[in-house]
Motif scaffolding. Structure first.
Motif, PDB file in Angstrom:
ATOM      1  N   LEU A   1       0.784  -1.172  -0.091  1.00 56.28           N
ATOM      2  CA  LEU A   1      -0.044   0.024   0.011  1.00 56.28           C
ATOM      3  C   LEU A   1       0.989   1.124   0.092  1.00 56.28           C
ATOM      4  N   PHE A   2       2.016   1.228   0.739  1.00 53.66           N
ATOM      5  CA  PHE A   2       2.916   2.312   0.838  1.00 53.66           C
ATOM      6  C   PHE A   2       3.402   2.596  -0.520  1.00 53.66           C
ATOM      7  N   LYS A   3       3.869   1.353  -1.211  1.00 57.58           N
ATOM      8  CA  LYS A   3       4.449   1.746  -2.410  1.00 57.58           C
ATOM      9  C   LYS A   3       3.402   2.493  -3.318  1.00 57.58           C
TER      10      LYS A   3
ATOM     11  N   GLY B   1       5.351  -3.501 -10.274  1.00 58.33           N
ATOM     12  CA  GLY B   1       5.684  -4.822  -9.834  1.00 58.33           C
ATOM     13  C   GLY B   1       4.292  -5.459  -9.423  1.00 58.33           C
ATOM     14  N   ARG B   2       4.078  -6.930  -9.684  1.00 53.33           N
ATOM     15  CA  ARG B   2       2.998  -7.584  -9.341  1.00 53.33           C
ATOM     16  C   ARG B   2       2.807  -7.340  -7.858  1.00 53.33           C
ATOM     17  N   ASP B   3       3.654  -7.291  -6.867  1.00 54.11           N
ATOM     18  CA  ASP B   3       3.916  -7.200  -5.459  1.00 54.11           C
ATOM     19  C   ASP B   3       2.800  -6.113  -5.213  1.00 54.11           C
ATOM     20  N   THR B   4       3.236  -4.920  -5.975  1.00 52.89           N
ATOM     21  CA  THR B   4       2.255  -3.670  -5.478  1.00 52.89           C
ATOM     22  C   THR B   4       0.861  -4.026  -5.663  1.00 52.89           C
TER      23      THR B   4
ATOM     24  N   GLU C   1      -4.566  -8.212   4.032  1.00 51.89           N
ATOM     25  CA  GLU C   1      -3.308  -8.033   5.216  1.00 51.89           C
ATOM     26  C   GLU C   1      -2.666  -6.841   4.998  1.00 51.89           C
ATOM     27  N   THR C   2      -2.539  -6.343   3.393  1.00 51.29           N
ATOM     28  CA  THR C   2      -1.749  -5.109   3.324  1.00 51.29           C
ATOM     29  C   THR C   2      -2.266  -3.890   4.093  1.00 51.29           C
ATOM     30  N   TYR C   3      -3.258  -3.822   4.127  1.00 51.94           N
ATOM     31  CA  TYR C   3      -3.899  -2.506   4.709  1.00 51.94           C
ATOM     32  C   TYR C   3      -3.933  -2.678   6.213  1.00 51.94           C
ATOM     33  N   VAL C   4      -4.259  -3.762   6.798  1.00 51.95           N
ATOM     34  CA  VAL C   4      -3.723  -4.219   8.388  1.00 51.95           C
ATOM     35  C   VAL C   4      -2.358  -3.860   8.640  1.00 51.95           C
TER      36      VAL C   4
ATOM     37  N   ASN D   1      -0.924  -0.848  11.278  1.00 54.46           N
ATOM     38  CA  ASN D   1      -0.076  -1.278  12.354  1.00 54.46           C
ATOM     39  C   ASN D   1       1.279  -0.660  12.358  1.00 54.46           C
ATOM     40  N   ILE D   2       1.955  -0.605  11.158  1.00 59.89           N
ATOM     41  CA  ILE D   2       3.096   0.215  11.014  1.00 59.89           C
ATOM     42  C   ILE D   2       3.102   1.728  11.361  1.00 59.89           C
TER      43      ILE D   2
END
Lengths: 415, 298, 388
Positions: free
Chosen positions: C10-12, C339-342, C350-353, C357-358
């Motif tokens: 998400l950050f990316k 990237g596919r990752d993004t 999970e990404t948003y969670v 958290n971070i």
């Protein structure tokens, strides 16, 4: 340890630059100087949008190439302009309004020029811009200004077809190359009775190419003959032996030589030709207008004639006043005619607005006012835009003699 | 025939100057496998140095010596600050660095001296002409003669140094195989310094000769001349001392003859011609005309 | 914490895609045209730099000749988009076939790229046989030859005088689109088998050869691709400045692109961004400083040429200290963009969670001992998750 030092230097540099960049968002109305002393930026009111100036100021923009290959011409030009702005403001401004002068250094780089002129117009709110550098840059920035309806006054470019290329917001303060080349051809043929000529041209610039072209045309029209041509590619070029050898190889030597070149090539080309035994009269355009050429080339510069924009030895009061004021402000006489052209540009703006402006100091108003200029008397002669935006002005013909420049005569050619 | 002779003389003149610079390139490249892009700019430094010294009132010979010293100083500083730390860093780094140094030198002098063209007027003696015949139309100035004499002398001198002196032999050893040379007790740093001293001095003399003949100079002049001289060195066979000298002269002659004999429009191609020659020569002889394939001879 | 943050999809997305696009939109709609021009220049420079990184960084071919391809692209692109009428009036003596040739902007852009590629093929044969420093000098020779040809064929190019009058097709949305497409293509290339072979050749040409990799073919391909995008950049440039001349595509321009490449990081495509940013924005910034300014009460006089010196010094310092440039070998930006990752990550809860958290940890760092305990418990859980 060394790497830490390096990092610290970097950080300090960037910090200082950031501070500098931020402290004067409108570019500061500082002095462009030729002798190193500067006044602190006046930090004029910076305007964000291009709304018409009110509250008593007219925002005037300057785009000068104070570094790079045009610097020799544009530093004096910008100094002349600044001098005029200061004088005008001290005397009450234009129609009572003070000039707010914002300027940038285009660095003789085309892409910087086109973005900086947009900055001047959109961000700083300039209603008219002067300077602009060599023909290529002048056209590029002129086109941007044209799309925004803002008039531009080129002071170093002598391109005759500027108006066709850019549009009707483009004005030239100097005469066009056609006019100065014609004057040179006439002088050579009629006054000095030279009937054959050899033309050497710097083939990498619009200016020199058109100069040669117009000279050859007119010289031939008058009845003369161009018996040969040579070109050189100016990449720091200094060895003219090919051209020299070609001239010497001709059956009959030419009566005259025509060099279309910039100041840089003046001393080498003259010296090499003379060294090779070619002593004919040499002709050139305003590119050779620099007394340094005579100082450096010494004897080799004798018998060289060129056309230029002003005669500083004229006893015309406009000229003498300008010389006095310039010398007082900058500590030395102007290096070449371009200082006077810059000076005239500023006064041209004042004259146009006050004579034809009807109080309209918007960009369009200024442009229309300039359009109607018919009898502006400047240091560099009389300017009229009635027949087009490239004025048909007096051409001054000078000669190099014994290490100095001597003015011979002035002509207003009929084109 | 006169035309040819006149052109030839001009070509030899230009070629002599290329040769002086090409030798400098060659010496440094032979040892360090480094193309010092800033080498051409040393020519410019020397010219400004001489100009300032003459303006300060020094007589010509002392001004020349002074400018040589100044140039050598610049050369040594560059070696120490920019190249020595990168000795083992690989080709890319040294190439970029030498380019950066060149750009920096140019910009430094641009800022201090402005882009304005300068010239120093040499005493009239240099402009006096000697008539060589051909019904008086072949003339050669004293300056040209000086160029030939000085260049010839310097080439001979450097050649002697390289062949006979200890440092010279050490240089050749390092050029051939620096590891073996080090094992034999050769101090690589000393040799490199020596190479830079010789190269810079030659560039300095070239600079003074160049400006004496062609009059005009500005901060950007060195780069172009340097590149052409480098092309000359490559054509002759870089790493080979004789090759560099020969390449320099050859290139100068070819360049001028080309410009003289081609029709007017082609004047624009003069500089391009130099590189066309380079490309063609490298196509057929990748190590230059006189370069040996592997192992190098100075 | 920073590392976790940067790795979060998400950050990316936000940092590399959403925020810049939002900024661009704002600049396009809400701000004076001057800023748009500068931003478009920046994007064109990104394309040019990325194209240079292909040869200089990925293929180990140190080319200094990018400006030459830029010039080819500028002329080819312009000649194709200008109307016949305009060409007849601006280029005296132009042959009819050239005057009649006309394409809409995007096909012309592609054609310009192909023109650059063709020239690269021609020069590639002799030039690529050399290596290292020799090759670099030959690429310099290439620029000189290209300029001489452009200068000397006035009936085709109007010679040294140049051409003006092409339309301003390089608008912000257009250039943005071209930049994204170009980067995507280059990105796929570097990630493909081609890219891997390229890397192999670069680290050890002999070993690569023993594996059957034909170095010549790959180097030529890299050179040609780089030229293609260099020419595309050139055409975009021409349609922004609306005037071109051979002298504008010479040493200075080439060094500029080289500077951007080195400063940003030669070995990665992502390096194009910081590199182009520094070189595009700094001079505009410095335009103010050149007039003289005040720092801490000192008045520094007007220094002409200041920006050049500064750029040179920065350049040298970067080489000494950060030879890899800003990005070193990290492809963070481009990977994040494509990237596919993004993009797949955006679809996972999970990404948003994780992101939340971070952020929470970051905001409440070191504040509350109670939280610290919670934080270390949370970290333990995360470690477990990662190790699974």
């Amino acid at each position: 340890m060394k790497k830490k030092i390096v990092s610290t230097i970097m950080a300090a540099l960037l910090a200082a630059l950031a501070l500098a960049g931020c402290s004067s968002p409108s570019g500061g109305a500082g002095t462009a100087t030729g002798n190193g002393s500067a006044e602190a930026p006046a930090g004029g009111s910076s305007s964000e949008a291009a709304t018409p100036a009110d509250g008593g100021t007219i925002i005037v923009g300057g785009l000068w190439q104070t570094t790079g290959f045009m610097a020799d011409y544009e530093i004096p030009g910008s100094e002349g302009f600044q001098l005029a702005v200061d004088e005008i403001n001290a005397a009450g401004g234009i129609d009572g309004k003070q000039i707010e002068y914002v300027f940038y250094n285009g660095q003789s780089e085309l892409d910087l020029n086109s973005s900086l002129i947009a900055k001047l117009i959109d961000v700083d709110g300039a209603k008219v811009v002067a300077g602009l550098g060599d023909p290529n840059s002048a056209i590029a920035s002129g086109t941007v200004a044209q799309s925004k309806g803002v008039a531009t006054l080129a002071t170093s470019s002598t391109l005759p077809y500027t108006q066709e290329r850019v549009g009707d917001t483009a004005f030239l303060v100097p005469f066009g190359d056609n006019i100065q080349a014609y004057a040179a051809a006439e002088y050579a043929y009629k006054d000095l009775g030279l009937h054959t000529a050899y033309v050497v041209t710097d083939s990498t610039d619009e200016y020199t190419l058109s100069l040669s072209k117009f000279f050859s045309e007119h010289f031939t029209n008058l009845g003369g003959e161009i018996i040969g041509e040579a070109t050189y590619d100016d990449n720091g070029y200094t060895d003219f032996s090919p051209a020299i050898q070609k001239v010497k190889a001709l059956d009959a030597e030419p009566d005259a030589l025509f060099f279309a070149s910039f100041t840089e090539q003046g001393p080498p080309i003259l010296k090499q030709f003379r060294d090779a035994g070619l002593g004919q009269p040499v002709f050139s355009g305003d590119g050779l207008d620099s007394v340094e050429i005579a100082e450096i080339a010494g004897e080799a510069a004798n018998n060289t004639y060129f056309t230029t924009h002003v005669d500083y030895t004229e006893s015309n009061s406009k000229v003498t006043d300008f010389l006095a004021a310039y010398t007082e402000k900058y500590g030395a006489e102007p290096a070449n005619a371009f200082a006077a052209l810059g000076y005239d540009a500023a006064y041209l703006i004042k004259y146009a607005i006050e004579t034809n402006g009807n109080g309209d100091t918007s960009a369009e108003g200024i442009k229309n006012a300039l359009d109607k200029v018919t009898d502006f008397e400047g240091v560099t002669g009389t300017i009229s835009y009635a027949n087009g935006h490239v004025p048909n002005k007096t051409v001054y013909i000078c000669e190099f003699k014994d290490g100095t420049k001597v003015n011979l005569l002035s002509v207003v050619p009929e084109v | 025939m006169d035309f040819f002779a006149g052109s030839l003389i001009s070509g030899l003149q230009l070629g002599s100057i290329y040769a002086l610079i090409a030798i400098g390139y060659s010496i440094v490249y032979g040892i360090l496998r480094l193309i010092n892009f800033a080498h051409g700019d040393l020519l410019m430094v020397a010219t400004y140095g001489a100009w300032i010294l003459i303006a300060r009132g020094l007589s010509l010979p002392f001004a020349v010596i002074g400018s040589v010293l100044i140039t050598v100083a610049f050369g040594l500083v560059i070696e120490r600050a920019a190249y020595r730390p990168l000795r083992d860093a690989g080709e890319e780094a040294t190439l970029i660095t030498s380019l950066a140094v060149s750009i920096f030198l140019q910009n430094l002098f641009l800022m201090v001296f402005t882009p304005k063209n300068r010239a120093f007027a040499l005493p009239g003696f240099f402009s006096e002409k000697l008539v060589l015949g051909g019904a008086g139309s072949i003339t050669i100035t004293n300056m040209s003669i000086v160029i030939f004499v000085v260049t010839g002398g310097l080439i001979a001198a450097v050649s002697l140094i390289i062949k006979k002196t200890r440092l010279g032999i050490a240089m050749r050893a390092c050029a051939e195989n620096s590891t073996a040379a080090k094992l034999m007790g050769v101090n690589l740093n000393a040799v490199v310094v020596f190479a830079f001293v010789v190269g810079s001095a030659l560039a300095a003399v070239a600079g003074v000769l160049y400006s004496g003949q062609y009059v005009s100079f500005n901060p950007s002049m060195g780069f172009m001349i340097g590149i052409k001289a480098f092309a000359a060195a490559v054509i002759g066979g870089i790493g080979s001392f004789a090759g560099a000298a020969a390449g320099g002269v050859l290139l100068g002659v070819l360049e001028i003859l080309f410009a003289c004999y081609l029709p007017e429009g082609a004047g624009v191609y003069q500089t391009a011609f130099v590189f066309l020659v380079l490309i063609v020569v490298l196509l057929f002889k990748p190590n230059g005309l006189f370069g040996a394939a592997e192992g190098r001879r100075s | 914490m920073a590392k976790a943050l940067f790795a979060n999809p998400l950050f990316k997305f936000l940092a590399v895609v959403a925020a810049p696009v939002a900024a661009l939109l704002y600049i396009y709609i809400g701000v004076a045209e001057y800023y748009q021009i500068v931003v478009v220049m920046f994007m064109i420079n990104v394309i040019l730099t990325a194209s240079l990184n292909i040869t200089n960084g990925f293929a180990g071919i140190f080319s200094m000749g990018q400006a030459g391809f830029m010039g080819i692209g500028a002329y080819a692109g312009s000649l194709l988009t200008m109307t016949a009428e305009l060409k007849f009036s601006r280029i005296p003596g132009i042959p009819a076939w050239l005057a009649e040739a006309h394409l809409p902007f995007i096909p012309a852009l592609v054609a310009a790229g192909l023109a650059g590629a063709a020239v690269a093929v021609v020069f590639g044969f002799p030039v690529l046989r050399a290596k290292g420093h020799y090759l670099a000098v030959m690429t310099l020779g290439m620029i000189i030859i290209i300029k001489a040809v452009l200068d000397n064929n006035a009936h085709l190019t109007n010679g040294a005088k140049g051409i003006s009058g092409m339309e301003r097709f390089s608008t912000l949305p257009m250039v943005f689109a071209v930049m994204i497409v170009s980067l995507f293509v280059l990105h796929r290339m570097t990630k493909s088998a081609f890219g891997r072979s390229m890397a192999a050749i670069r680290s050890d040409a002999d070993a690569a050869a023993s594996l059957g990799i034909n170095a010549t073919k790959y180097r030529m391909t890299a050179f040609v691709v780089s030229a293609f995008f260099g020419a595309v950049g050139g055409s975009l440039w021409a349609h922004l400045q609306q005037t071109i001349a051979p002298s504008l595509f010479y040493f200075k321009e080439s060094f500029s692109i080289l500077e951007m490449s080195v400063l940003g990081g030669m070995g990665t495509l992502s390096g194009a961004f910081p590199g182009a940013a520094i070189v595009t924005f700094l001079p505009q910034f410095l335009a103010n400083a050149e007039n003289g300014f005040r720092v801490f009460g000192f008045t520094v006089p007007a220094l002409n040429g200041l920006s050049n010196i500064v750029m040179s010094v920065i350049f040298i310092l970067v080489i000494i200290r950060w030879r890899g440039g800003v990005m070193r070998s990290s492809e963070y930006i481009v990977d994040a963009m494509f990237g596919r990752d993004t993009w797949a990550g955006l679809l996972r809860k999970e990404t948003y969670v994780d992101f939340w958290n971070i952020l929470r940890e970051g905001l409440f760092k070191n504040n509350n001992p109670h939280r610290l305990e919670e934080k270390s418990k949370q970290e333990e859980k995360d470690h477990e998750k990662e190790n699974r």
